[in-house]
Design a protein around this motif. Structure first.
Motif, PDB file in Angstrom:
ATOM      1  N   TYR A  82       0.829  -1.204   0.000  1.00 25.16           N
ATOM      2  CA  TYR A  82       0.000   0.000   0.000  1.00 25.16           C
ATOM      3  C   TYR A  82       0.866   1.257   0.000  1.00 25.16           C
ATOM      4  O   TYR A  82       0.653   2.179  -0.806  1.00 25.16           O
ATOM      5  N   LEU A  83       1.867   1.291   0.873  1.00 23.19           N
ATOM      6  CA  LEU A  83       2.746   2.462   0.918  1.00 23.19           C
ATOM      7  C   LEU A  83       3.592   2.580  -0.347  1.00 23.19           C
ATOM      8  O   LEU A  83       3.869   3.693  -0.816  1.00 23.19           O
ATOM      9  N   ALA A  84       4.018   1.446  -0.903  1.00 21.83           N
ATOM     10  CA  ALA A  84       4.773   1.479  -2.163  1.00 21.83           C
ATOM     11  C   ALA A  84       3.899   2.046  -3.280  1.00 21.83           C
ATOM     12  O   ALA A  84       4.350   2.872  -4.094  1.00 21.83           O
ATOM     13  N   ALA A  85       2.641   1.614  -3.319  1.00 19.08           N
ATOM     14  CA  ALA A  85       1.730   2.110  -4.339  1.00 19.08           C
ATOM     15  C   ALA A  85       1.482   3.611  -4.186  1.00 19.08           C
ATOM     16  O   ALA A  85       1.502   4.358  -5.174  1.00 19.08           O
ATOM     17  N   LEU A  86       1.266   4.058  -2.953  1.00 21.36           N
ATOM     18  CA  LEU A  86       1.048   5.486  -2.720  1.00 21.36           C
ATOM     19  C   LEU A  86       2.290   6.303  -3.070  1.00 21.36           C
ATOM     20  O   LEU A  86       2.182   7.428  -3.587  1.00 21.36           O
ATOM     21  N   SER A  87       3.466   5.761  -2.801  1.00 18.78           N
ATOM     22  CA  SER A  87       4.713   6.460  -3.143  1.00 18.78           C
ATOM     23  C   SER A  87       4.813   6.651  -4.646  1.00 18.78           C
ATOM     24  O   SER A  87       5.153   7.738  -5.136  1.00 18.78           O
TER      25      SER A  87
END
Length: 260
Positions: free
Chosen positions: A112-117
């Motif tokens: 999720y954080l990788a996608a948001l980044s």
């Protein structure tokens, strides 16, 4: 020869500076137990002081990457770098985490954080309405964001982040399709019919249910007609007729959550 010697001196000086910097960092935390470094790093994280949180958590990670704090330190570093706007560093930390802890219960959070980044890295490209001349690197970031959201939804459907990931996928898919339409229009203006046909056929493969793909069908028909491929042009004309009254829901951009 003197020129080469000067270059060598500069390289040596650079290495000395890096060495001194690393040594200084080690000395800064020398003698402080890993538990204390970890606790202080987490305190900074809670306070929103992400720069100092990263400093302390990095020090713990160097000492105990695979120790008692390893997994939580890596998760905190992903989050802190993301919040600080260091999206490439957040992605690097996420990649390290996936390699080190493939069976972690927090893997959905990492995706999720990788996608948001990656979504953040593609923001300028999105806001500029996908000009054909925008950086291909930004386009790739958006594709990577879509891929990470998709992985999260497929592998962790019960995740608390799954619904938001689905919302992002719908939005990014439409935006990517619009980008492809712009490229197809660019080629059509230059009578590059083969390139137009290839582009629109790719849109039909990857974004079949998007408004942009439907709007690209007349370009495909015109390209086939210009190339004298009448049977294919007729098939596309039938598709256009079948989709004449089709409605396409608007996918609005999801808000970035402040807390995770």
């Amino acid at each position: 020869m003197r020129k080469l010697s000067s270059v060598a001196s500069l390289v040596l000086a650079g290495l000395l500076i890096v060495g001194c910097s690393s040594s200084s960092k080690e000395n800064e935390f020398a003698g402080i137990p890993a538990q204390d470094l970890y606790s202080q790093g987490q305190s900074y994280l809670q306070e929103g002081d992400y720069t100092n949180a990263i400093r302390y958590l990095d020090a713990v990670d160097v000492r105990a990457a695979q120790g008692a704090y390893g997994e939580q330190v890596q998760l905190s570093l992903i989050y802190a770098n993301y919040k600080l706007g260091e999206y490439y560093k957040a992605l690097d930390a996420a990649e390290r985490f996936v390699r080190a802890y493939p069976n972690s219960a927090s893997m959905d959070y990492v995706y999720y954080l990788a996608a948001l980044s990656n979504a953040r890295l593609g923001d300028n490209w999105i806001q500029d309405f996908f000009s054909v001349n925008r950086s291909s690197r930004a386009v790739e970031s958006v594709r990577n964001a879509y891929g990470s959201f998709q992985t999260l939804v497929q592998q962790y459907p019960q995740s608390q982040y799954a619904q938001d990931a689905q919302n992002w996928m719908a939005y990014l898919k439409n935006r990517l399709a619009e980008h492809e339409l712009k490229i197809a229009e660019y080629y059509m203006e230059r009578d590059a019919y083969v390139a137009v046909a290839n582009r629109v056929e790719e849109m039909l493969r990857f974004y079949p249910d998007s408004r942009a793909t439907n709007e690209a069908l007349p370009l495909l028909q015109q390209s086939f007609e210009a190339m004298g491929i009448q049977d294919s042009a007729q098939k596309v004309a039938a598709m256009i007729e079948a989709n004449k009254n089709k409605e396409f829901p608007e996918a609005t951009k999801p808000a970035y959550g402040e807390q995770f």
